[in-house]
Motif scaffolding. Structure first.
Motif, mmCIF file in Angstrom:
data_model
loop_
_atom_site.group_PDB
_atom_site.id
_atom_site.type_symbol
_atom_site.label_atom_id
_atom_site.label_comp_id
_atom_site.label_asym_id
_atom_site.label_seq_id
_atom_site.Cartn_x
_atom_site.Cartn_y
_atom_site.Cartn_z
ATOM 1 N N MET A 193 -29.927 1.225 -52.450
ATOM 2 C CA MET A 193 -29.759 0.198 -51.448
ATOM 3 C C MET A 193 -28.385 0.314 -50.764
ATOM 4 O O MET A 193 -28.274 0.016 -49.589
ATOM 5 N N LYS A 194 -27.393 0.732 -51.517
ATOM 6 C CA LYS A 194 -26.064 0.886 -50.921
ATOM 7 C C LYS A 194 -26.090 1.950 -49.828
ATOM 8 O O LYS A 194 -25.519 1.767 -48.752
ATOM 9 N N ARG A 195 -26.762 3.056 -50.095
ATOM 10 C CA ARG A 195 -26.853 4.128 -49.096
ATOM 11 C C ARG A 195 -27.571 3.630 -47.838
ATOM 12 O O ARG A 195 -27.191 3.950 -46.715
ATOM 13 N N TYR A 196 -28.606 2.839 -48.046
ATOM 14 C CA TYR A 196 -29.360 2.251 -46.939
ATOM 15 C C TYR A 196 -28.452 1.355 -46.105
ATOM 16 O O TYR A 196 -28.396 1.473 -44.878
ATOM 17 N N GLU A 197 -27.698 0.485 -46.776
ATOM 18 C CA GLU A 197 -26.800 -0.419 -46.052
ATOM 19 C C GLU A 197 -25.690 0.350 -45.342
ATOM 20 O O GLU A 197 -25.354 0.048 -44.194
ATOM 21 N N ASP A 198 -25.145 1.339 -45.995
ATOM 22 C CA ASP A 198 -24.096 2.155 -45.362
ATOM 23 C C ASP A 198 -24.608 2.826 -44.091
ATOM 24 O O ASP A 198 -23.912 2.869 -43.074
ATOM 25 N N TYR A 202 -34.572 -5.238 -48.132
ATOM 26 C CA TYR A 202 -34.357 -4.336 -47.000
ATOM 27 C C TYR A 202 -34.090 -5.129 -45.718
ATOM 28 O O TYR A 202 -33.206 -4.786 -44.938
ATOM 29 N N LEU A 203 -34.873 -6.187 -45.501
ATOM 30 C CA LEU A 203 -34.697 -6.981 -44.292
ATOM 31 C C LEU A 203 -33.359 -7.711 -44.284
ATOM 32 O O LEU A 203 -32.727 -7.851 -43.231
ATOM 33 N N LYS A 204 -32.897 -8.175 -45.441
ATOM 34 C CA LYS A 204 -31.582 -8.829 -45.519
ATOM 35 C C LYS A 204 -30.468 -7.855 -45.153
ATOM 36 O O LYS A 204 -29.535 -8.199 -44.427
ATOM 37 N N ILE A 205 -30.550 -6.644 -45.678
ATOM 38 C CA ILE A 205 -29.552 -5.627 -45.352
ATOM 39 C C ILE A 205 -29.569 -5.334 -43.856
ATOM 40 O O ILE A 205 -28.527 -5.264 -43.208
ATOM 41 N N ALA A 206 -30.764 -5.170 -43.309
ATOM 42 C CA ALA A 206 -30.892 -4.881 -41.878
ATOM 43 C C ALA A 206 -30.267 -5.995 -41.045
ATOM 44 O O ALA A 206 -29.501 -5.741 -40.107
ATOM 45 N N LYS A 207 -30.577 -7.229 -41.393
ATOM 46 C CA LYS A 207 -30.053 -8.364 -40.629
ATOM 47 C C LYS A 207 -28.535 -8.430 -40.715
ATOM 48 O O LYS A 207 -27.862 -8.626 -39.698
#
Length: 91
Positions: free
Chosen positions: A1-6, A46-51
Motif C-alpha cells: 500500500m505504501k508503494r501505491y500511495e507513493d 485504495y480509494l482512501k489513498i487515492a482521495k
C-alpha cells in the motif's frame, strides 16, 4: 500500500507542475496481473489513498470480479465515502 500511495503522490506532483487542469483518476482492479483484492475493505483502503493523493475520479474493474464484494461495498458506503468532498478538476 505504501508503494501505491507513493506512486499517486508522485503523479499528483507531476500533474501539478503542468499548470493546467487535468482530471486525475484511478482505476482500481479487483483482480489484475499484479494481484487480487481479498476483502472488500481493501477497496476502501485504495480509494482512501487515492482521495488523499488528490485523485478526483475512479473506475473499478471488472464487474464480475467486483460483484462478490458489492454487498459489503454498498453497505459500508465505500464509494460514497470516496465521492464525499471530492474536489473537481479546476477547468
Amino acid at each position: 500500500m505504501k508503494r501505491y500511495e507513493d506512486s499517486f503522490r508522485n503523479m499528483a506532483a507531476v500533474l501539478k507542475e503542468l499548470h493546467r487542469p487535468i482530471d486525475f483518476t484511478v482505476c482500481v482492479g479487483i483482480a489484475t496481473s499484479h494481484g487480487r483484492i481479498q476483502k472488500a475493505e481493501e477497496i476502501d483502503a485504495y480509494l482512501k489513498i487515492a482521495k488523499r493523493s488528490g485523485v478526483n475520479g475512479a473506475a473499478i474493474f471488472t464487474w464480475h470480479t467486483l460483484k462478490p464484494y458489492l454487498p459489503e461495498v454498498k453497505q459500508r458506503k465505500y464509494f460514497e465515502k470516496f465521492e464525499a468532498g471530492l474536489k473537481p478538476a479546476a477547468w
